[in-house]
Design a protein around this motif. Structure first.
Motif, PDB file in Angstrom:
ATOM      1  N   PRO A 252       0.814  -1.235   0.000  1.00 50.93           N
ATOM      2  CA  PRO A 252       0.000   0.000   0.000  1.00 50.93           C
ATOM      3  C   PRO A 252       0.838   1.272   0.000  1.00 50.93           C
ATOM      4  CG  PRO A 252      -0.066  -1.069   2.160  1.00 50.93           C
ATOM      5  CD  PRO A 252       0.622  -2.015   1.233  1.00 50.93           C
ATOM      6  N   VAL A 253       2.048   1.209   0.576  1.00 50.79           N
ATOM      7  CA  VAL A 253       2.921   2.387   0.606  1.00 50.79           C
ATOM      8  C   VAL A 253       3.406   2.720  -0.805  1.00 50.79           C
ATOM      9  CG1 VAL A 253       5.036   3.374   1.578  1.00 50.79           C
ATOM     10  CG2 VAL A 253       3.645   1.809   2.949  1.00 50.79           C
ATOM     11  N   PHE A 254       3.813   1.688  -1.542  1.00 51.03           N
ATOM     12  CA  PHE A 254       4.276   1.871  -2.918  1.00 51.03           C
ATOM     13  C   PHE A 254       3.162   2.478  -3.774  1.00 51.03           C
ATOM     14  CE2 PHE A 254       5.400   0.659  -7.216  1.00 51.03           C
ATOM     15  CZ  PHE A 254       6.780   0.739  -7.233  1.00 51.03           C
ATOM     16  N   ALA A 255       1.945   1.940  -3.638  1.00 54.40           N
ATOM     17  CA  ALA A 255       0.797   2.460  -4.389  1.00 54.40           C
ATOM     18  C   ALA A 255       0.493   3.910  -3.987  1.00 54.40           C
ATOM     19  CB  ALA A 255      -0.423   1.580  -4.153  1.00 54.40           C
ATOM     20  N   LEU A 256       0.700   4.232  -2.718  1.00 53.61           N
ATOM     21  CA  LEU A 256       0.447   5.589  -2.228  1.00 53.61           C
ATOM     22  C   LEU A 256       1.413   6.589  -2.860  1.00 53.61           C
ATOM     23  CD1 LEU A 256      -1.325   7.213  -0.237  1.00 53.61           C
ATOM     24  CD2 LEU A 256       0.483   6.890   1.468  1.00 53.61           C
ATOM     25  N   PHE A 257       2.690   6.208  -2.981  1.00 51.59           N
ATOM     26  CA  PHE A 257       3.667   7.082  -3.636  1.00 51.59           C
ATOM     27  C   PHE A 257       3.288   7.319  -5.104  1.00 51.59           C
ATOM     28  CE2 PHE A 257       6.895   5.969  -0.249  1.00 51.59           C
ATOM     29  CZ  PHE A 257       7.067   7.276   0.179  1.00 51.59           C
ATOM     30  N   PHE A 260       0.549   9.877  -5.193  1.00 54.81           N
ATOM     31  CA  PHE A 260       1.038  11.242  -4.960  1.00 54.81           C
ATOM     32  C   PHE A 260       1.581  11.887  -6.237  1.00 54.81           C
ATOM     33  CE2 PHE A 260       1.951  10.283  -0.243  1.00 54.81           C
ATOM     34  CZ  PHE A 260       0.758  10.885   0.139  1.00 54.81           C
ATOM     35  N   PHE A 261       2.244  11.080  -7.075  1.00 53.94           N
ATOM     36  CA  PHE A 261       2.975  11.618  -8.223  1.00 53.94           C
ATOM     37  C   PHE A 261       2.166  11.651  -9.522  1.00 53.94           C
ATOM     38  CE2 PHE A 261       6.547  11.145  -5.436  1.00 53.94           C
ATOM     39  CZ  PHE A 261       7.517  12.007  -5.917  1.00 53.94           C
TER      40      PHE A 261
END
Length: 371
Positions: A252-257, A260-261
């Protein structure tokens, strides 16, 4: 395709409708006998991926050699052509964990027959030699008048042998120190846990409080006979084995980054999640291949050609994994080449350092749990 025996009764056990052929047209359940042999529990799971239409093999082929294609097709709505992303990720994770449990990279802690002499062992040897020498010298003084020339010569020979043994032991210990076999490791000026505690008591700080458990564990392993080299090898092994767990936590952290971009109106968090599942499935597959190569290298380490080829394979896989991300990112998000590269560059390195931090953290936690 399943090889289960077809039931003579054409009434579907799941929904009660009539089954004309093998599968129920109402609910899709296969009309096979409900009682099966034990291995069916496992083979049925495999068959779901490798059935006759080749869905699984097409998925793997595109996953490995066509970066971004699976994600693009899935987001276009064509979702029956390939294995769904969650199902794919779970299956590859299962294979990776199975490989790691079946073929561990290293085995430390179970056997230390060839461990190097510790400082305690050296002191023990020295004290034994000193006591033996003192007893002989005491006997010489006490019975000096009654000792014959033969006995004097024998005692002198024993003293000489003891001195030579002591020299050889000291030389061996020095060589061991030079080669890192029995390192007298100093951490913050301390050679053992007791000295470290004394230093921390004099200079309490946040850094000491954070590192204290790890330092204590390090000295504990050292005192148990494990060398510094073995400790770091074990830490490396733990970190490598934690990669699949870290990938799962980091999903989920990777998908969140990614969210953001990229344009929030055009791309939903769901879309980034699909991209992440496919990319992480690819990474897990690469980790599994690397694990196989490591074990293969152990078997053929006496054949130099194969050893060199496997070493080259590690570099090729590492470079391909990096390039794969940039290619997949460009194909899925359809951004301009240079813009895609810049965004991909920031995303890759931010995620790389954040992921490394997570892996190291998991490795250190696991390190504390070593027995």
């Amino acid at each position: 395709m399943s090889h289960g025996k077809i039931r003579e009764d054409k009434t579907c056990l799941n929904c009660g409708h009539q089954v004309e052929e093998r599968f129920c047209t109402h609910c899709g359940q296969e009309n096979t006998e409900p009682k099966q042999v034990f291995h069916y529990l496992f083979t049925h799971f495999i068959e779901d991926f490798t059935h006759y239409d080749g869905q699984f093999w097409k998925t793997i082929k595109n996953l490995l050699f066509r970066p971004g294609k699976l994600t693009s097709i899935y987001l276009e709505g064509k979702r029956q052509l390939y294995v769904p992303p969650v199902k794919l990720y779970i299956f590859i994770s299962f294979i990776t964990f199975f490989m790691f449990s079946l073929f561990p990279l290293m085995n430390f802690g179970s056997n230390h027959k060839e461990t190097a002499p510790t400082l305690h062992d050296k002191k023990k040897k020295d004290s034994i030699n000193a006591i033996t020498t003192a007893r002989i010298n005491g006997a010489i003084k006490k019975n000096n008048e009654n000792v014959s020339k033969e006995d004097s010569a024998t005692i002198a020979k024993i003293n000489k042998t003891l001195a030579e043994n002591a020299k050889a032991t000291d030389l061996e210990d020095e060589l061991n120190l030079d080669h890192g076999i029995d390192e007298s490791t100093v951490i913050s000026g301390a050679r053992n846990a007791k000295e470290y505690d004394a230093i921390v008591a004099k200079n309490p700080s946040l850094g000491y409080n954070i590192s204290s458990p790890f330092v204590h564990k390090f000295f504990e392993l050292k005192e148990s006979g494990i060398t510094k080299k073995e400790i770091f090898k074990k830490l490396y092994e733990i970190s490598f084995h934690n990669l699949p767990k870290a990938l799962f936590i980091y999903l989920p952290v990777f998908a969140l980054f990614l969210w953001f971009f990229h344009n929030k109106k055009k791309w939903w968090y769901f879309d980034h999640g699909v991209f992440t599942l496919h990319y992480f499935s690819f990474l897990l597959f690469v980790i599994t291949i690397i694990s196989i190569l490591i074990h293969t290298q152990k078997l053929v380490n006496h054949i130099k050609v194969f050893d060199v080829l496997i070493d080259i394979s590690y570099y090729v896989l590492a470079l391909y994994s990096i390039g794969y991300f940039f290619i997949a990112h460009h194909r899925v998000y359809h951004s301009h080449g240079f813009v895609s590269f810049i965004i991909g560059f920031f995303l890759f390195f931010i995620n790389f350092f954040a992921f490394c931090f997570l892996v190291v953290g998991l490795g250190l936690i696991s390190f504390l749990m070593i027995h």
